[in-house]
Design a protein around this motif. Structure first.
Motif, PDB file in Angstrom:
ATOM      1  N   GLN A   1      -6.430   6.658  -9.101  1.00 23.01           N
ATOM      2  CA  GLN A   1      -5.560   7.403  -8.187  1.00 23.01           C
ATOM      3  C   GLN A   1      -5.958   8.866  -8.086  1.00 23.01           C
TER       4      GLN A   1
ATOM      5  N   ALA B   1      -5.469   2.486 -12.975  1.00 20.59           N
ATOM      6  CA  ALA B   1      -4.509   3.554 -12.689  1.00 20.59           C
ATOM      7  C   ALA B   1      -5.211   4.902 -12.564  1.00 20.59           C
TER       8      ALA B   1
ATOM      9  N   PRO C   1      -7.019   6.361  -3.060  1.00 22.48           N
ATOM     10  CA  PRO C   1      -5.630   5.937  -2.858  1.00 22.48           C
ATOM     11  C   PRO C   1      -5.432   4.515  -3.383  1.00 22.48           C
ATOM     12  N   PRO C   2      -4.241   4.181  -3.893  1.00 23.04           N
ATOM     13  CA  PRO C   2      -3.986   2.826  -4.411  1.00 23.04           C
ATOM     14  C   PRO C   2      -4.272   1.738  -3.373  1.00 23.04           C
TER      15      PRO C   2
ATOM     16  N   PRO D   1      -0.074  -0.448 -10.543  1.00 22.65           N
ATOM     17  CA  PRO D   1      -0.794   0.551 -11.355  1.00 22.65           C
ATOM     18  C   PRO D   1      -0.062   0.952 -12.634  1.00 22.65           C
TER      19      PRO D   1
END
Length: 274
Positions: free
Chosen positions: A11, A8, A15-16, A115
């Protein structure tokens, strides 16, 4: 730390979608590498040819129920319990690495695609990674056959070691990166880059490593059990050292009572008369 999703935090600079696409590409790399390995080495052709030839030599035809029973035995004994390993230390190390790898990869995928995941899943991720490290480093430093039996240097590395080394590098760097990131340390981006590099080597190196074995070894174990059950057993070893008659085949007294995982030894031949 143990309940927080380490991915997580990416980010903040990635970018995810980046990690999601990366995981998909790694899955495709494993599929493509396995298919290439099977075609290049002729594994599939060998198994199909052997299966086709054995049909004409079957002395005890098997029914559908028997085949299902053999499939279940193969899954439970040869796959889930790693029954092929006679050495208990090697079996334990293999089971730690195998189950740890499955847990580690599954939880990585969950955390990358979700995430917001926290709690038990990150804990399982740490557990899986530590299991891989425990089994892998135990195998590398204490169990490797060529080092223990042949006296080679522990620093000797061959192409067959690509899988275990890239696996240990990937998981170790991943755990160190997650730990350092949870502590707010500097240099975590460099660690993450090294983690991706090692992971790419692991999944893209399938044609040159033993990664593909985990897919076609169950098929080989199933064929072996079927061949024994239907009476063909063509070109397959059926003798074991726990048979007293086989123990008597040893040419040296010391090998007759040797551990069961040492193999059949040297066969005694009748004296020749010239």
């Amino acid at each position: 730390m143990l309940t927080t999703n380490p991915f997580a935090a990416l980010q903040g600079f990635l970018p995810p979608l980046f990690m999601q696409v990366y995981l998909v590409l790694m899955v495709l790399a494993v599929v493509a590498g396995t298919l290439f390995d099977v075609v290049h080495k002729g594994s599939a052709k060998y198994f199909f040819d052997s299966w086709r030839k054995s049909k004409s030599k079957v002395s005890k035809p098997l029914g559908g129920g028997e085949l299902v029973s053999i499939a279940v035995q193969t899954a439970v004994v040869d796959v889930l319990a790693s029954g092929e390993f006679c050495n208990p230390r090697r079996r334990i190390a293999h089971l730690l690495g195998m189950y740890g790898f499955v847990i580690y990869v599954a939880t990585t995928a969950i955390m990358v695609f979700s995430p917001e995941t926290s709690g038990v899943v990150p804990q399982l991720w740490w557990l899986g990674g530590l299991m891989v490290c425990l089994g892998g480093y135990w195998f590398w430093f204490f169990i490797r056959v060529d080092v223990a039996a042949e006296g080679n240097s522990p620093l000797r590395v061959v192409r067959a070691d690509l899988f275990i080394l890239s696996l240990l590098a990937s998981v170790t760097l991943g755990l160190i990166w997650a730990f350092m990131q949870s502590k707010g340390a500097t240099g975590t981006r460099v660690l993450f880059g090294l983690y991706l590099l090692a992971t790419t080597a692991l999944f893209c190196g399938v044609p040159w490593s033993k990664f593909a074995h985990m897919f076609f070894k169950p098929a080989a174990a199933f064929e072996k059990r079927v061949s024994r059950a239907n009476g063909t057993a063509e070109n397959l070893p059926t003798q074991t050292r726990d048979d007293p008659e086989q123990q008597e085949r040893h040419s040296m007294e010391l090998l007759r009572d040797a551990p069961m995982d040492m193999g059949l030894g040297i066969k005694r031949e009748a004296p020749r008369h010239y």
